[in-house]
Motif scaffolding. Sequence first.
Motif, PDB file in Angstrom:
ATOM      1  N   VAL A 146       5.235  -5.591 -14.667  1.00 36.81           N
ATOM      2  CA  VAL A 146       6.115  -5.538 -13.503  1.00 36.81           C
ATOM      3  C   VAL A 146       5.299  -5.317 -12.232  1.00 36.81           C
ATOM      4  O   VAL A 146       5.614  -5.859 -11.160  1.00 36.81           O
ATOM      5  N   ILE A 147       4.245  -4.528 -12.341  1.00 29.83           N
ATOM      6  CA  ILE A 147       3.342  -4.285 -11.220  1.00 29.83           C
ATOM      7  C   ILE A 147       1.903  -4.362 -11.712  1.00 29.83           C
ATOM      8  O   ILE A 147       1.640  -4.302 -12.921  1.00 29.83           O
ATOM      9  N   ALA A 148       0.978  -4.476 -10.786  1.00 26.53           N
ATOM     10  CA  ALA A 148      -0.448  -4.338 -11.054  1.00 26.53           C
ATOM     11  C   ALA A 148      -1.009  -3.390 -10.004  1.00 26.53           C
ATOM     12  O   ALA A 148      -0.428  -3.240  -8.917  1.00 26.53           O
ATOM     13  N   LEU A 149      -2.102  -2.729 -10.310  1.00 28.02           N
ATOM     14  CA  LEU A 149      -2.675  -1.740  -9.408  1.00 28.02           C
ATOM     15  C   LEU A 149      -4.061  -2.163  -8.955  1.00 28.02           C
ATOM     16  O   LEU A 149      -4.848  -2.691  -9.746  1.00 28.02           O
ATOM     17  N   GLU A 150      -4.344  -1.928  -7.684  1.00 22.94           N
ATOM     18  CA  GLU A 150      -5.684  -2.091  -7.130  1.00 22.94           C
ATOM     19  C   GLU A 150      -6.081  -0.756  -6.511  1.00 22.94           C
ATOM     20  O   GLU A 150      -5.570  -0.385  -5.452  1.00 22.94           O
ATOM     21  N   GLY A 151      -6.945  -0.014  -7.176  1.00 18.19           N
ATOM     22  CA  GLY A 151      -7.283   1.316  -6.700  1.00 18.19           C
ATOM     23  C   GLY A 151      -6.136   2.284  -6.924  1.00 18.19           C
ATOM     24  O   GLY A 151      -5.261   2.062  -7.772  1.00 18.19           O
ATOM     25  N   ASN A 152      -6.105   3.358  -6.138  1.00 19.07           N
ATOM     26  CA  ASN A 152      -5.096   4.397  -6.325  1.00 19.07           C
ATOM     27  C   ASN A 152      -3.792   4.123  -5.600  1.00 19.07           C
ATOM     28  O   ASN A 152      -2.751   4.650  -5.981  1.00 19.07           O
ATOM     29  N   ARG A 153      -3.835   3.317  -4.543  1.00 26.31           N
ATOM     30  CA  ARG A 153      -2.660   3.194  -3.687  1.00 26.31           C
ATOM     31  C   ARG A 153      -2.067   1.793  -3.596  1.00 26.31           C
ATOM     32  O   ARG A 153      -0.910   1.638  -3.263  1.00 26.31           O
ATOM     33  N   ARG A 154      -2.848   0.747  -3.864  1.00 28.35           N
ATOM     34  CA  ARG A 154      -2.338  -0.610  -3.668  1.00 28.35           C
ATOM     35  C   ARG A 154      -1.592  -1.087  -4.913  1.00 28.35           C
ATOM     36  O   ARG A 154      -2.104  -1.030  -6.024  1.00 28.35           O
ATOM     37  N   VAL A 155      -0.385  -1.596  -4.698  1.00 32.89           N
ATOM     38  CA  VAL A 155       0.456  -2.108  -5.776  1.00 32.89           C
ATOM     39  C   VAL A 155       0.699  -3.594  -5.543  1.00 32.89           C
ATOM     40  O   VAL A 155       1.091  -4.007  -4.447  1.00 32.89           O
ATOM     41  N   ILE A 156       0.480  -4.383  -6.567  1.00 31.83           N
ATOM     42  CA  ILE A 156       0.779  -5.817  -6.529  1.00 31.83           C
ATOM     43  C   ILE A 156       2.025  -6.048  -7.384  1.00 31.83           C
ATOM     44  O   ILE A 156       2.074  -5.636  -8.545  1.00 31.83           O
ATOM     45  N   ASP A 177       0.859  -1.182   0.000  1.00 25.06           N
ATOM     46  CA  ASP A 177       0.000   0.000   0.000  1.00 25.06           C
ATOM     47  C   ASP A 177       0.893   1.229   0.000  1.00 25.06           C
ATOM     48  O   ASP A 177       1.631   1.479   0.963  1.00 25.06           O
ATOM     49  N   LEU A 178       0.860   1.983  -1.093  1.00 27.16           N
ATOM     50  CA  LEU A 178       1.698   3.168  -1.191  1.00 27.16           C
ATOM     51  C   LEU A 178       1.278   4.186  -0.136  1.00 27.16           C
ATOM     52  O   LEU A 178       0.115   4.578  -0.074  1.00 27.16           O
ATOM     53  N   PRO A 179       2.206   4.678   0.691  1.00 26.07           N
ATOM     54  CA  PRO A 179       1.846   5.619   1.747  1.00 26.07           C
ATOM     55  C   PRO A 179       1.788   7.068   1.275  1.00 26.07           C
ATOM     56  O   PRO A 179       1.401   7.943   2.047  1.00 26.07           O
ATOM     57  N   LEU A 180       2.202   7.322   0.028  1.00 25.69           N
ATOM     58  CA  LEU A 180       2.293   8.686  -0.481  1.00 25.69           C
ATOM     59  C   LEU A 180       1.418   8.863  -1.703  1.00 25.69           C
ATOM     60  O   LEU A 180       1.161   7.917  -2.452  1.00 25.69           O
ATOM     61  N   THR A 181       0.986  10.097  -1.920  1.00 26.23           N
ATOM     62  CA  THR A 181       0.323  10.425  -3.177  1.00 26.23           C
ATOM     63  C   THR A 181       1.370  10.459  -4.287  1.00 26.23           C
ATOM     64  O   THR A 181       2.578  10.548  -4.032  1.00 26.23           O
TER      65      THR A 181
END
Length: 254
Positions: free
Chosen positions: A223-233, A192-196
């Motif tokens: 390389v990554i996937a996104l769930e919403g604005n902040r979660r990175v898989i 979960d990205l803590p920053l905007t």
Amino acid sequence: MTQVKLKSQDSCQGLQVPCEDCPIRYRAVCASCEAPELDRLDTTKYYRRYEAGQTVALAGERMEFVASVVAGVAGLSQTMEDGRTQMVGLLLPSDFLGRPGRSASAYTVTALSDLTLCCFRRKPFEELLRSSPRIAARLLDMTLDDLDAAREWLLLLGRKSAREKIASFIAFLARREAGLHETRPQGRVRIDLPLTRETMADYLGLTLETVSRQISALKRDGVIALEGNRRVIVPDFHRLVLESGDDSDGGLPA
């Protein structure tokens, strides 16, 4: 493990969370403390919470406490005489805020997300530091880790491409999160990205548009996937590390 949940800064003053239930117990400055030292720390600790955007301390102003970050993220910044401001560091869970022996804050400290601090009154903490080799040694280890991280960040800012910067930052967050659980990131990782994105851009020396473009490119390349604005898989952490320009053992210390 008990999660610290607070509603306002005022409500923190009477809160006491047992050290064994603290989510940063084995990564913070008190990590190597034994029962007598924890008891002494307990008599001087209190909690404060700041909402995102609130100022924790201003550069040059007196700080009556030192603290460990329990939850959330704080930014360290300096302002030049002409008003230009540069973010020079981040404080993540388990990081130490303040400098024993120096009462004034060297930086302006701002909550970048909702922030919870476990605070220690300065004078009693400095007395304990002088009498407790374990706490002094732990604080030295954390300081040296910060120095290593600062040197890695100089490389990132000076030599890495925009894509490598984004990948490095995500890998850094993954290592820090895993470190709180005394593990190392591997295989599939969720963060979960803590920053905007705007704050990420400021910290990485990029524009907002570049951050958004590079995140989209990393997503498009798998390389990554996104769930919403902040979660990175991250499907494969090793691949993310390679994208960062580091080898499998490189990157910022956890």
